[in-house]
Scaffold this motif. Structure first.
Motif, PDB file in Angstrom:
ATOM      1  N   PHE A   1       0.808  -1.221   0.000  1.00  0.00           N
ATOM      2  CA  PHE A   1       0.000   0.000   0.000  1.00  0.00           C
ATOM      3  C   PHE A   1       0.845   1.276   0.000  1.00  0.00           C
ATOM      4  N   THR A   2       2.011   1.215  -0.589  1.00  0.00           N
ATOM      5  CA  THR A   2       2.904   2.369  -0.611  1.00  0.00           C
ATOM      6  C   THR A   2       3.024   2.914  -2.026  1.00  0.00           C
ATOM      7  N   GLY A   3       2.780   4.230  -2.160  1.00  0.00           N
ATOM      8  CA  GLY A   3       2.948   4.872  -3.446  1.00  0.00           C
ATOM      9  C   GLY A   3       1.718   4.905  -4.315  1.00  0.00           C
ATOM     10  N   ASP A   4       0.520   4.691  -3.722  1.00  0.00           N
ATOM     11  CA  ASP A   4      -0.708   4.798  -4.502  1.00  0.00           C
ATOM     12  C   ASP A   4      -1.823   5.402  -3.652  1.00  0.00           C
ATOM     13  N   ARG A   5      -2.942   5.713  -4.281  1.00  0.00           N
ATOM     14  CA  ARG A   5      -4.016   6.412  -3.581  1.00  0.00           C
ATOM     15  C   ARG A   5      -4.739   5.518  -2.576  1.00  0.00           C
ATOM     16  N   SER A   6      -4.806   4.238  -2.826  1.00  0.00           N
ATOM     17  CA  SER A   6      -5.393   3.335  -1.830  1.00  0.00           C
ATOM     18  C   SER A   6      -4.596   3.396  -0.533  1.00  0.00           C
ATOM     19  N   GLY A   7      -3.268   3.437  -0.666  1.00  0.00           N
ATOM     20  CA  GLY A   7      -2.415   3.542   0.510  1.00  0.00           C
ATOM     21  C   GLY A   7      -2.607   4.840   1.254  1.00  0.00           C
ATOM     22  N   GLU A   8      -2.869   5.928   0.526  1.00  0.00           N
ATOM     23  CA  GLU A   8      -3.123   7.199   1.190  1.00  0.00           C
ATOM     24  C   GLU A   8      -4.335   7.096   2.107  1.00  0.00           C
ATOM     25  N   TRP A   9      -5.382   6.454   1.628  1.00  0.00           N
ATOM     26  CA  TRP A   9      -6.580   6.263   2.454  1.00  0.00           C
ATOM     27  C   TRP A   9      -6.284   5.353   3.639  1.00  0.00           C
ATOM     28  N   LEU A  10      -5.591   4.248   3.372  1.00  0.00           N
ATOM     29  CA  LEU A  10      -5.358   3.270   4.430  1.00  0.00           C
ATOM     30  C   LEU A  10      -4.485   3.840   5.540  1.00  0.00           C
ATOM     31  N   PHE A  11      -3.356   4.445   5.210  1.00  0.00           N
ATOM     32  CA  PHE A  11      -2.450   4.922   6.254  1.00  0.00           C
ATOM     33  C   PHE A  11      -3.011   6.134   6.993  1.00  0.00           C
ATOM     34  N   GLU A  12      -3.818   6.919   6.318  1.00  0.00           N
ATOM     35  CA  GLU A  12      -4.493   8.009   7.017  1.00  0.00           C
ATOM     36  C   GLU A  12      -5.389   7.455   8.125  1.00  0.00           C
ATOM     37  N   ALA A  13      -6.159   6.407   7.807  1.00  0.00           N
ATOM     38  CA  ALA A  13      -7.040   5.797   8.800  1.00  0.00           C
ATOM     39  C   ALA A  13      -6.241   5.099   9.899  1.00  0.00           C
ATOM     40  N   LEU A  14      -5.191   4.389   9.523  1.00  0.00           N
ATOM     41  CA  LEU A  14      -4.376   3.695  10.520  1.00  0.00           C
ATOM     42  C   LEU A  14      -3.739   4.684  11.488  1.00  0.00           C
ATOM     43  N   HIS A  15      -3.234   5.780  10.967  1.00  0.00           N
ATOM     44  CA  HIS A  15      -2.602   6.779  11.819  1.00  0.00           C
ATOM     45  C   HIS A  15      -3.616   7.425  12.755  1.00  0.00           C
ATOM     46  N   ARG A  16      -4.789   7.697  12.260  1.00  0.00           N
ATOM     47  CA  ARG A  16      -5.811   8.347  13.086  1.00  0.00           C
ATOM     48  C   ARG A  16      -6.150   7.512  14.314  1.00  0.00           C
TER      49      ARG A  16
ATOM     50  N   THR B   1       2.732   5.165  12.555  1.00  0.00           N
ATOM     51  CA  THR B   1       3.458   6.343  13.025  1.00  0.00           C
ATOM     52  C   THR B   1       3.226   7.557  12.136  1.00  0.00           C
ATOM     53  N   GLY B   2       2.653   7.372  10.961  1.00  0.00           N
ATOM     54  CA  GLY B   2       2.405   8.498  10.067  1.00  0.00           C
ATOM     55  C   GLY B   2       1.207   8.248   9.188  1.00  0.00           C
ATOM     56  N   PRO B   3       0.636   9.316   8.597  1.00  0.00           N
ATOM     57  CA  PRO B   3      -0.553   9.177   7.766  1.00  0.00           C
ATOM     58  C   PRO B   3      -0.268   9.035   6.275  1.00  0.00           C
ATOM     59  N   HIS B   4       0.997   9.095   5.874  1.00  0.00           N
ATOM     60  CA  HIS B   4       1.341   9.066   4.457  1.00  0.00           C
ATOM     61  C   HIS B   4       2.349   7.959   4.175  1.00  0.00           C
ATOM     62  N   SER B   5       2.277   7.386   2.971  1.00  0.00           N
ATOM     63  CA  SER B   5       3.179   6.289   2.609  1.00  0.00           C
ATOM     64  C   SER B   5       3.709   6.480   1.196  1.00  0.00           C
ATOM     65  N   PRO B   6       4.481   7.533   0.947  1.00  0.00           N
ATOM     66  CA  PRO B   6       4.944   7.795  -0.418  1.00  0.00           C
ATOM     67  C   PRO B   6       6.019   6.839  -0.912  1.00  0.00           C
ATOM     68  N   ASP B   7       6.926   6.409  -0.011  1.00  0.00           N
ATOM     69  CA  ASP B   7       7.998   5.512  -0.449  1.00  0.00           C
ATOM     70  C   ASP B   7       8.533   4.737   0.750  1.00  0.00           C
ATOM     71  N   PRO B   8       9.249   3.648   0.499  1.00  0.00           N
ATOM     72  CA  PRO B   8       9.698   2.767   1.589  1.00  0.00           C
ATOM     73  C   PRO B   8      10.731   3.377   2.525  1.00  0.00           C
ATOM     74  N   ASP B   9      11.284   4.517   2.160  1.00  0.00           N
ATOM     75  CA  ASP B   9      12.295   5.157   2.997  1.00  0.00           C
ATOM     76  C   ASP B   9      11.735   6.324   3.793  1.00  0.00           C
ATOM     77  N   ASP B  10      10.400   6.369   3.952  1.00  0.00           N
ATOM     78  CA  ASP B  10       9.769   7.500   4.640  1.00  0.00           C
ATOM     79  C   ASP B  10       9.770   7.349   6.158  1.00  0.00           C
ATOM     80  N   GLY B  11      10.264   6.226   6.675  1.00  0.00           N
ATOM     81  CA  GLY B  11      10.341   6.019   8.120  1.00  0.00           C
ATOM     82  C   GLY B  11       9.054   5.553   8.764  1.00  0.00           C
TER      83      GLY B  11
END
Length: 239
Positions: free
Chosen positions: A82-97, A102-112
């Motif tokens: 789920f990294t680098g696409d719009r589905s991942g943006e939705w998923l990580f936003e919900a997981l973070h909330r 640890t974060g709401p965004h998942s642009p790339d594997p090196d984002d921490g």
């Protein structure tokens, strides 16, 4: 490139290596590599992972999220679920909330980014053409999900993203030697059922653009699934 790019706790011994080395399904191998060889313009020049994508997250979590498969230009490109696409943006936003990331965004594997007491897997670890895996491809990949289930000693809640993931998880659950409800539960957004050992299974529409752009899945409805997961885990702590 390393076999796994998960920044969280180590994956179960040997599982990530076996997933990423898999070439059981010729159609999936050809598709994932063809996408990498001729990516859309916005991703030209980027190195694609173009292999099966291993599960992401804590080694023995209480929350397991089961998706369908890596996106052709998402996880198939980045090598992380789920990294680098719009589905991942939705998923990580919900997981973070709700405290699962640890974060709401998942642009790339090196984002921490790290998952917290959660793990993301899929019924298929390779990007399938048209997001439609064949029956034999789902069967070939299912042993990996069965192994995830058997290793999950702390598992309390499962969120299945989409009908294929919902049915695929239930089949893997039975193949792992666990008892499933009879009759089997039907898929529906936010539908929940109790499985063996007090594990709760919650269904959700997949956060694909097909669902989110049409309004079939809204952010409040999607976030509600993870709010329910958090409440169930909080109840397990006090019971």
């Amino acid at each position: 490139m390393p076999a796994t790019r998960d920044a969280a706790a180590p994956l179960p011994a040997g599982l990530a290596d076996r997933v990423t080395a898999c070439r059981r399904c010729p159609r999936l191998v050809a598709h994932r590599e063809a996408v990498a060889a001729a990516p859309p313009r916005r991703f030209r020049g980027q190195a694609y992972w173009a292999r099966p994508v291993p599960s992401l997250g804590d080694r023995d979590p209480r929350l397991l999220i089961v998706g369908l498969a890596p996106a052709a230009n998402g996880a198939n490109r980045t090598g992380r679920m789920f990294t680098g696409d719009r589905s991942g943006e939705w998923l990580f936003e919900a997981l973070h909330r709700y405290g699962f990331s640890t974060g709401p965004h998942s642009p790339d594997p090196d984002d921490g980014l790290r998952l917290l007491d959660a793990r993301i897997t899929a019924v298929i670890h390779c990007a399938p053409p048209g997001n439609r895996p064949a029956v034999q491809e789902k069967s070939a990949c299912r042993p990996f999900l069965v192994e995830e289930i058997r290793r999950g000693t702390r598992l309390r809640v499962v969120v299945a993203l989409g009908g294929v993931a919902f049915q695929g998880f239930l089949r893997a659950w039975r193949e792992a030697g666990r008892t499933a409800p009879k009759p089997l539960p039907r898929f529906g957004h936010a539908a929940a059922c109790r499985l063996e050992g007090g594990v709760r299974l919650i269904a959700s529409y997949h956060p694909s653009q097909q669902n989110t752009f049409t309004g079939r899945l809204t952010r409040p409805a999607f976030h509600g699934v993870f709010r329910d997961a958090r409440r169930l885990l909080a109840g397990a702590e006090t019971s």
